[in-house]
Each structure stands twice: as structure tokens, then as C-alpha cells.
Design a protein around this motif. Structure first.
Motif, PDB file in Angstrom:
ATOM      1  N   ALA A 399       6.052  -9.908  -1.482  1.00 23.81           N
ATOM      2  CA  ALA A 399       6.768  -9.578  -0.555  1.00 23.81           C
ATOM      3  C   ALA A 399       5.985  -9.503   0.790  1.00 23.81           C
ATOM      4  O   ALA A 399       6.477  -9.735   2.110  1.00 23.81           O
ATOM      5  CB  ALA A 399       7.190  -8.128  -0.739  1.00 23.81           C
ATOM      6  N   ALA A 400       4.777  -9.459   0.752  1.00 24.33           N
ATOM      7  CA  ALA A 400       3.656  -9.343   1.874  1.00 24.33           C
ATOM      8  C   ALA A 400       3.669 -10.709   2.736  1.00 24.33           C
ATOM      9  O   ALA A 400       3.609 -10.952   3.735  1.00 24.33           O
ATOM     10  CB  ALA A 400       2.229  -9.063   1.597  1.00 24.33           C
ATOM     11  N   GLN A 401       4.216 -11.658   1.885  1.00 30.88           N
ATOM     12  CA  GLN A 401       4.368 -13.139   2.478  1.00 30.88           C
ATOM     13  C   GLN A 401       5.243 -13.318   3.479  1.00 30.88           C
ATOM     14  O   GLN A 401       5.437 -14.284   4.277  1.00 30.88           O
ATOM     15  CB  GLN A 401       4.389 -14.343   1.366  1.00 30.88           C
ATOM     16  CG  GLN A 401       3.034 -14.331   0.630  1.00 30.88           C
ATOM     17  CD  GLN A 401       3.024 -15.375  -0.537  1.00 30.88           C
ATOM     18  OE1 GLN A 401       3.410 -16.897  -0.180  1.00 30.88           O
ATOM     19  NE2 GLN A 401       2.669 -15.176  -1.882  1.00 30.88           N
ATOM     20  N   ALA A 402       6.302 -12.107   3.242  1.00 26.89           N
ATOM     21  CA  ALA A 402       7.521 -12.287   4.165  1.00 26.89           C
ATOM     22  C   ALA A 402       7.238 -11.300   4.976  1.00 26.89           C
ATOM     23  O   ALA A 402       8.459 -10.946   5.922  1.00 26.89           O
ATOM     24  CB  ALA A 402       8.708 -12.155   3.260  1.00 26.89           C
ATOM     25  N   GLY A 403       6.218 -10.357   5.287  1.00 28.15           N
ATOM     26  CA  GLY A 403       5.915  -9.642   6.179  1.00 28.15           C
ATOM     27  C   GLY A 403       6.600  -8.310   5.812  1.00 28.15           C
ATOM     28  O   GLY A 403       6.596  -7.287   6.584  1.00 28.15           O
ATOM     29  N   ILE A 404       6.872  -8.034   4.590  1.00 26.17           N
ATOM     30  CA  ILE A 404       7.421  -6.705   4.112  1.00 26.17           C
ATOM     31  C   ILE A 404       6.567  -5.898   3.315  1.00 26.17           C
ATOM     32  O   ILE A 404       5.631  -6.344   2.386  1.00 26.17           O
ATOM     33  CB  ILE A 404       8.501  -7.050   2.901  1.00 26.17           C
ATOM     34  CG1 ILE A 404       9.552  -8.011   3.761  1.00 26.17           C
ATOM     35  CG2 ILE A 404       9.455  -5.957   2.393  1.00 26.17           C
ATOM     36  CD1 ILE A 404      10.782  -8.429   2.727  1.00 26.17           C
ATOM     37  N   ASP A 405       6.321  -4.558   3.891  1.00 25.51           N
ATOM     38  CA  ASP A 405       5.189  -3.873   3.298  1.00 25.51           C
ATOM     39  C   ASP A 405       5.911  -2.896   2.336  1.00 25.51           C
ATOM     40  O   ASP A 405       6.484  -2.142   2.393  1.00 25.51           O
ATOM     41  CB  ASP A 405       4.725  -2.836   4.283  1.00 25.51           C
ATOM     42  CG  ASP A 405       3.730  -1.947   3.891  1.00 25.51           C
ATOM     43  OD1 ASP A 405       3.149  -2.151   2.748  1.00 25.51           O
ATOM     44  OD2 ASP A 405       3.430  -0.867   4.659  1.00 25.51           O
ATOM     45  N   LEU A 406       5.374  -3.335   0.843  1.00 23.52           N
ATOM     46  CA  LEU A 406       6.066  -3.028  -0.272  1.00 23.52           C
ATOM     47  C   LEU A 406       5.063  -2.067  -0.774  1.00 23.52           C
ATOM     48  O   LEU A 406       4.019  -2.605  -1.057  1.00 23.52           O
ATOM     49  CB  LEU A 406       6.626  -3.906  -1.231  1.00 23.52           C
ATOM     50  CG  LEU A 406       7.682  -3.430  -2.477  1.00 23.52           C
ATOM     51  CD1 LEU A 406       8.519  -2.803  -2.040  1.00 23.52           C
ATOM     52  CD2 LEU A 406       7.761  -4.565  -3.339  1.00 23.52           C
ATOM     53  N   ARG A 407       5.382  -0.535  -1.117  1.00 20.36           N
ATOM     54  CA  ARG A 407       4.105   0.190  -1.837  1.00 20.36           C
ATOM     55  C   ARG A 407       4.541   0.445  -2.968  1.00 20.36           C
ATOM     56  O   ARG A 407       5.821   0.883  -3.288  1.00 20.36           O
ATOM     57  CB  ARG A 407       4.176   1.394  -0.817  1.00 20.36           C
ATOM     58  CG  ARG A 407       3.965   1.507   0.684  1.00 20.36           C
ATOM     59  CD  ARG A 407       2.322   0.950   0.867  1.00 20.36           C
ATOM     60  NE  ARG A 407       2.282   0.732   2.273  1.00 20.36           N
ATOM     61  CZ  ARG A 407       1.824   1.612   3.030  1.00 20.36           C
ATOM     62  NH1 ARG A 407       1.715   2.894   3.014  1.00 20.36           N
ATOM     63  NH2 ARG A 407       1.658   1.304   4.475  1.00 20.36           N
ATOM     64  N   VAL A 408       3.803   0.389  -3.914  1.00 16.00           N
ATOM     65  CA  VAL A 408       4.151   0.612  -5.367  1.00 16.00           C
ATOM     66  C   VAL A 408       3.596   1.902  -5.680  1.00 16.00           C
ATOM     67  O   VAL A 408       2.402   2.435  -5.463  1.00 16.00           O
ATOM     68  CB  VAL A 408       3.530  -0.668  -6.349  1.00 16.00           C
ATOM     69  CG1 VAL A 408       3.723  -0.200  -7.847  1.00 16.00           C
ATOM     70  CG2 VAL A 408       3.850  -1.881  -5.858  1.00 16.00           C
ATOM     71  N   GLN A 409       4.516   2.869  -6.150  1.00 17.24           N
ATOM     72  CA  GLN A 409       4.176   4.109  -6.482  1.00 17.24           C
ATOM     73  C   GLN A 409       4.360   4.178  -8.267  1.00 17.24           C
ATOM     74  O   GLN A 409       5.552   4.187  -8.661  1.00 17.24           O
ATOM     75  CB  GLN A 409       5.121   5.301  -5.935  1.00 17.24           C
ATOM     76  CG  GLN A 409       4.631   6.510  -6.235  1.00 17.24           C
ATOM     77  CD  GLN A 409       5.465   7.640  -5.285  1.00 17.24           C
ATOM     78  OE1 GLN A 409       5.404   7.424  -4.055  1.00 17.24           O
ATOM     79  NE2 GLN A 409       5.897   8.678  -5.789  1.00 17.24           N
ATOM     80  N   ARG A 410       3.258   4.469  -8.684  1.00 14.00           N
ATOM     81  CA  ARG A 410       3.293   4.524 -10.402  1.00 14.00           C
ATOM     82  C   ARG A 410       3.663   6.241 -10.765  1.00 14.00           C
ATOM     83  O   ARG A 410       3.267   7.045 -10.237  1.00 14.00           O
ATOM     84  CB  ARG A 410       1.708   4.213 -10.750  1.00 14.00           C
ATOM     85  CG  ARG A 410       1.813   3.997 -12.408  1.00 14.00           C
ATOM     86  CD  ARG A 410       0.524   3.706 -12.755  1.00 14.00           C
ATOM     87  NE  ARG A 410       0.590   3.350 -14.327  1.00 14.00           N
ATOM     88  CZ  ARG A 410      -0.573   2.471 -14.879  1.00 14.00           C
ATOM     89  NH1 ARG A 410      -1.216   1.965 -14.163  1.00 14.00           N
ATOM     90  NH2 ARG A 410      -0.311   2.159 -16.435  1.00 14.00           N
ATOM     91  N   GLU A 411       4.613   6.061 -11.729  1.00 15.15           N
ATOM     92  CA  GLU A 411       5.054   7.274 -12.012  1.00 15.15           C
ATOM     93  C   GLU A 411       4.893   7.370 -13.559  1.00 15.15           C
ATOM     94  O   GLU A 411       4.431   6.764 -14.569  1.00 15.15           O
ATOM     95  CB  GLU A 411       6.580   7.497 -11.909  1.00 15.15           C
ATOM     96  CG  GLU A 411       7.325   7.218 -10.376  1.00 15.15           C
ATOM     97  CD  GLU A 411       7.046   8.419  -9.694  1.00 15.15           C
ATOM     98  OE1 GLU A 411       6.787   9.440 -10.094  1.00 15.15           O
ATOM     99  OE2 GLU A 411       7.412   8.337  -8.526  1.00 15.15           O
ATOM    100  N   PRO A 412       4.812   8.905 -13.981  1.00 11.79           N
ATOM    101  CA  PRO A 412       4.445   9.264 -15.452  1.00 11.79           C
ATOM    102  C   PRO A 412       5.449   8.736 -16.138  1.00 11.79           C
ATOM    103  O   PRO A 412       6.666   8.476 -15.883  1.00 11.79           O
ATOM    104  CB  PRO A 412       4.424  10.749 -15.461  1.00 11.79           C
ATOM    105  CG  PRO A 412       4.248  11.085 -14.079  1.00 11.79           C
ATOM    106  CD  PRO A 412       4.827  10.215 -13.169  1.00 11.79           C
ATOM    107  N   SER A 413       5.147   8.402 -17.509  1.00 11.26           N
ATOM    108  CA  SER A 413       6.191   7.722 -18.580  1.00 11.26           C
ATOM    109  C   SER A 413       6.954   8.895 -18.733  1.00 11.26           C
ATOM    110  O   SER A 413       8.393   8.799 -19.043  1.00 11.26           O
ATOM    111  CB  SER A 413       5.368   7.028 -19.828  1.00 11.26           C
ATOM    112  OG  SER A 413       4.633   5.969 -19.293  1.00 11.26           O
ATOM    113  N   ASP A 414       6.582  10.036 -19.270  1.00 12.30           N
ATOM    114  CA  ASP A 414       7.378  11.288 -19.556  1.00 12.30           C
ATOM    115  C   ASP A 414       8.174  11.655 -18.347  1.00 12.30           C
ATOM    116  O   ASP A 414       7.454  12.045 -17.293  1.00 12.30           O
ATOM    117  CB  ASP A 414       6.694  12.281 -20.241  1.00 12.30           C
ATOM    118  CG  ASP A 414       7.311  13.364 -20.798  1.00 12.30           C
ATOM    119  OD1 ASP A 414       8.207  13.090 -21.563  1.00 12.30           O
ATOM    120  OD2 ASP A 414       7.127  14.531 -20.542  1.00 12.30           O
ATOM    121  N   GLY A 415       9.594  11.691 -18.545  1.00 10.30           N
ATOM    122  CA  GLY A 415      10.397  11.989 -17.503  1.00 10.30           C
ATOM    123  C   GLY A 415      10.820  11.022 -16.584  1.00 10.30           C
ATOM    124  O   GLY A 415      11.644  11.356 -15.604  1.00 10.30           O
TER     125      GLY A 415
END
Length: 534
Positions: A399-415
Motif C-alpha cells: 500500500a505504501a507504494q501507492a502512497g497509502i499510509d496503512l497502520r497495522v494494529q496487532r490485537e490479542p487472540s483472546d476476544g
């Protein structure tokens, strides 16, 4: 032949040789890859000799997909542990064979009127619930009605909305009338949420009482689930070989493999593609793999900013490198997706829809048209699918190659499945596919489906679904499904980069394993149908 196609064809060929893929399905997948093959030759070896089941022992599975919020109420099931444990203590009216054929279960036979609108299910006699009472039409009617209730929040509610009435016709017959002709209705009754319960589960839906080969003895959500063989089960020749079954919830992939190696468990699900080579080299471990309709996805809520803008959605769809993701995340154990939940495994698949590919320039164009600026948050977790965190990072890079700032947020498995999926506007997820296109669309894409995890709301799409459901001419029906697929692909909130193979592993002591393209762990039946050898 392109290296990736060659690798995929070799993988499919190996599955065919092992009897894990039918001739029809192999040829269908090969055609989808653009490969022509002769119908004769030595590719399809004879099926292995029928094994004689061995009774006794405790059969254990180590599985990802269990949470502290899990329940024994079939209406609420969303993940693998609930599905597999539920299939051991409960049963539906119908089942599907690995070849996709309808198989009677609690219904001994099924018939319909010529217009495919009124269906009669004749039940097996003498089938007992675990508390000793006989299952009758009253229990079936109550079950189907409970899952049809708008207040039930059942995962089957989307497919039940097409039913006008459900009535008992004597003690052992049930008549189901659809609002419109529906040639797929018997297939819908195989949905794993529709476990038949005493009085439909209205009294206590979490009691865990069913008609299956095992009776629940322990339910510790997110930790452990146990059941013992129900000696009054009606079909102990085919199911219920172990004296006891047990599921240990092991959400960490390395810990699952270690549990299998040490003999703590006899089978595991969700083997990560990156370690399949190592699994192949382990002593006393058998790798299991089957292709089908399952897919790994990123889902956007189309009614929530900024994803309510179709240019933004299209930008993200064009900003993902599908082939790279199949190579690096699936290691070739799968095929590229096309932002629609249907592939060549479905009989009425249209193979003339253009394949979407990574195009950063067009992605940049649509992103500029959307008017959006600033970061976009994508939530993910190890439990979403094997490699989901790495897949999200790959998505961020492309996505960065298209100029899109994608932020990855890692969530806990439980829930994750109770607090993130279907609640947060952009997250990673997976689907196991469904027996028919109608069921897949009715479960997750029609406007009022409870599991519409993209919040896709289109009255014209809903109308096409109703038309297709009642269309008995297969060519016209296929054309309607093609229109629906294009709507989801071009205007929906689904980013589907890849269809995944099911990758699992068992001890070499496990007999009776039958790979099933409809779901993990033999489509949930592994604990019921497998046994331990000496």
C-alpha cells in the motif's frame, strides 16, 4: 508454465494421488490455473483400502480458535473449536460429503414439490438425545424456529430468513416452506449452527445436549473441552470410535506443533504454511492438506468512514499484491483471490471475471479521488488466520507504494472474534466457505445477514439473491451469481487476496482421517470419525 502455477499444480496433483481431491475438483482447479490436462493416465491412483475402525482410548486435538467467551449454544458459534466440539455432540438434518453431495443425517430422506418451494424431511426413528428422550419433529421444528427468530442472533439467521413456515407433520416428518423456490434448501440444513436440540434449545441453549456420538463432560471455554462416547448413539459403526475425546485450546502455533510431537495431542489444526516442510520431515507425524473454498480476507465496513467511499475501497483492493501474498504467506498452499468469496470449487463459478492484480498507479488514482488523507488502521491477530500479522505487514508495504499510509494494529487472540471482528471497521478475518453460493452470500452479504461483516447494503444485490435462489435453470442461475460476484468485487468491502488450503497434521496413530474441502478437521468431524491405532 509459470513457477507459481507449476507449484500449485504439483500440490493439487499430490492431493489427487492421496485421494484428498476428486477427479472433478482437480480438473476444475487445473482449469482455473489455465492448465489443460488429459482425462486419462495414472494420476488418480486407486483409493486406499477401507480401514476397520478401532474402538477405545482418548483422542485429543490441539486447536487454535478457542476463546474464554466461547459457548455451547450453537447459535453463537464463530470459530474452529466451537465447530469441531459441536459436531461431536450435536447433529444437523443433513451433511455434505467431501464431494459436495447431500448426505442424510438426522433426516433419513428429503423430498420436495416440483417448484422446489415445499420441502419434507422424514426423520430417523429411535434417535435419542443424551438425556434419554427420543428426538421428534417437535424438536426439529423448535430448533429451526429458534434460529429463525430475529432476537436469536444466530449465525444461521441469514439463511433462515428465506423460510416462510416450519411445521411438524406427524411425529417424524417436518415440512419447510420457503418464501420462494429454493433448490438449495436441503443444503442449508447442514449449517453447523442448526444442531438439533431438545425443544430447539429454547429451555437452555447452552446445555450441550444433542444426538451426537459424544456426550459433553467438561466445558472450560478457552482451555479444554471433553466428551465421552454416548453408548445409545444411533450410528456407532460410523462415528464415536474413541471412548473419550478432548480438545485442548492451544492458540500458539509453535505450541500446537510441540504438543503433537510430544504425543500430548493426536491432531492439530492451523499448521502454518512456513513450517509444512518441517512437518513433512517429522517422525510419526502425517501432514494433512486439502484445497477448497476457504479464504483469508481483510474486511471493511462500507457504512463507516473512510470505508464508506468506494474509491478508497478500490484503492485498497488495488494496493494488495495477491501473488506475493500467496507465495510468501501460503507458500503456494492456495490460490489468488479476486475480492469475491467464490472460486472454481463452486459448480456455478464464472471463470470469465477478470482477475484483479496489484496496480499501485491505479490505486494511487482512486486514493486521490477518495479525498482521504492520513493513516488507515488495519487490525489483525494471530488468530485471524495463520500468518495474518505477516500478511497485514505485506499489505502495509504494498500500500505504501501507492502512497497509502496503512497502520497495522496487532490485537490479542483472546476476544478477537467477540471484540474486533464484525465490530471494528477494518480487520483481518477468514471464511471456510459454504456448500452453495446462495448460502455463502446469504450468510455474509445480503443486507440483513447477521454475519455481514462488511456491512454491505444493496437492495439490488438482495433481489438478485432471491432470484438466483429460485431459478431452476442452471445457466440463468449462473448468470445471476456472476452479477452478484461483480457487485461484491467492485463495490463491496471485501478484500480477498487468497484462497487457502487447510493445513493440519496428525499422529501416524490416527486412522479414519477423511479430508473435507468444506472445513478444517475433516469439516469438524475428525474427532467423531477418527480412531487411534495400537
Amino acid at each position: 508454465m509459470h513457477d507459481q502455477k507449476k507449484k500449485q499444480l504439483q500440490h493439487l496433483s499430490e492431493q489427487a494421488r492421496q485421494g484428498q481431491l476428486s477427479r472433478r475438483d482437480f480438473l476444475g482447479y487445473a482449469a482455473a490455473l489455465g492448465v489443460s490436462l488429459p482425462l486419462s493416465g495414472g494420476l488418480f491412483a486407486a483409493s486406499p483400502a477401507v480401514q476397520t475402525p478401532i474402538k477405545g482410548g482418548t483422542l485429543r486435538a490441539g486447536m487454535q480458535g478457542g476463546e474464554s467467551t466461547d459457548s455451547l449454544d450453537p447459535a453463537s458459534w464463530t470459530s474452529q473449536v466451537q465447530h469441531s466440539f459441536g459436531q461431536s455432540w450435536g447433529e444437523t438434518l443433513t451433511n455434505l460429503s467431501p464431494e459436495g453431495e447431500l448426505v442424510p443425517r438426522l433426516a433419513q430422506s428429503v423430498s420436495s414439490t416440483p417448484d422446489a418451494r415445499t420441502w419434507t424431511f422424514t426423520l430417523r426413528r429411535g434417535v435419542l438425545f443424551h438425556h434419554g428422550e427420543e428426538m421428534t419433529s417437535a424438536d426439529v421444528v423448535a430448533t429451526l424456529q429458534r434460529h429463525s427468530d430475529e432476537n436469536s442472533q444466530s449465525g444461521a439467521l441469514g439463511i433462515m430468513r428465506g423460510i416462510q413456515s416450519i411445521e411438524a407433520k406427524g411425529r417424524y416428518q417436518v415440512e419447510v416452506v420457503a418464501t420462494e423456490p429454493n433448490a438449495d434448501l436441503p443444503f442449508l440444513m447442514s449449517d453447523y449452527h442448526l444442531i438439533i436440540q431438545p425443544n430447539g434449545g429454547r429451555d437452555l441453549p447452552t446445555a450441550g445436549i444433542g444426538t451426537g456420538p459424544y456426550r459433553v463432560t467438561e466445558f472450560n471455554p478457552g482451555v479444554r473441552q471433553r466428551a465421552e462416547r454416548f453408548e445409545d448413539y444411533w450410528n456407532l459403526d460410523e462415528f464415536g470410535h474413541a471412548d473419550e475425546i478432548e480438545i485442548l485450546v492451544i492458540n500458539d502455533p509453535s505450541a500446537r506443533v510441540a504438543a503433537l510431537q510430544s504425543g500430548q495431542v493426536h491432531m492439530i489444526n492451523r499448521v502454518e504454511p512456513r513450517i509444512m516442510g518441517m512437518i513433512n520431515r517429522l517422525n510419526h507425524v502425517v501432514p494433512r492438506s486439502v484445497a477448497g473454498r476457504a479464504h483469508y480476507v481483510f474486511v471493511m465496513h462500507t457504512d463507516t468512514a473512510p470505508f464508506d467511499n468506494n474509491d478508497l475501497r478500490m484503492a485498497l483492493k488495488l494496493a494488495i499484491d495477491r501473488e506475493d501474498m500467496v507465495n510468501r504467506i501460503l507458500r503456494g498452499y492456495g490460490t489468488v483471490g479476486n475480492d469475491m468469496p467464490i472460486n472454481a470449487a463452486y459448480p456455478l463459478f464464472s471463470d470469465d471475471i477478470p482477475q484483479r492484480s496489484f496496480d499501485p498507479d491505479r490505486a494511487r488514482y482512486h486514493y486521490a479521488r477518495s479525498g482521504h488523507s492520513g493513516p488507515i488502521v488495519l487490525r489483525t491477530s494471530d488468530t485471524a488466520f495463520p500468518g495474518a500479522v505477516d500478511a497485514a505487514q505485506l499489505f502495509r508495504e504494498s500500500a505504501a507504494q501507492a502512497g497509502i499510509d496503512l497502520r497495522v494494529q496487532r490485537e490479542p487472540s483472546d476476544g478477537y472474534w467477540s471484540e474486533v471482528w464484525n465490530k471494528q471497521p477494518f480487520c483481518a478475518s477468514y471464511w471456510s466457505g459454504r456448500p452453495t453460493q446462495d448460502q455463502m452470500y446469504s450468510t455474509a452479504y445480503i443486507s440483513d445477514a447477521d454475519w455481514n461483516d462488511t456491512n454491505f447494503q444493496r437492495a439490488d444485490f438482495d433481489q438478485l439473491a432471491r432470484q438466483a435462489r429460485g431459478e431452476l435453470d442452471q445457466e440463468r442461475r449462473q448468470a445471476l451469481y456472476r452479477q452478484m460476484g461483480l457487485m461484491v468485487r467492485d463495490e463491496g468491502g471485501l478484500i480477498l487476496p487468497m484462497f487457502n488450503d487447510y493445513l493440519e497434521a496428525t499422529s501416524d496413530r490416527v486412522g479414519g482421517w477423511k479430508p473435507h474441502p468444506m472445513g478444517e478437521m475433516c469439516s469438524g468431524y475428525a474427532l467423531s470419525q477418527c480412531w487411534l491405532t495400537a
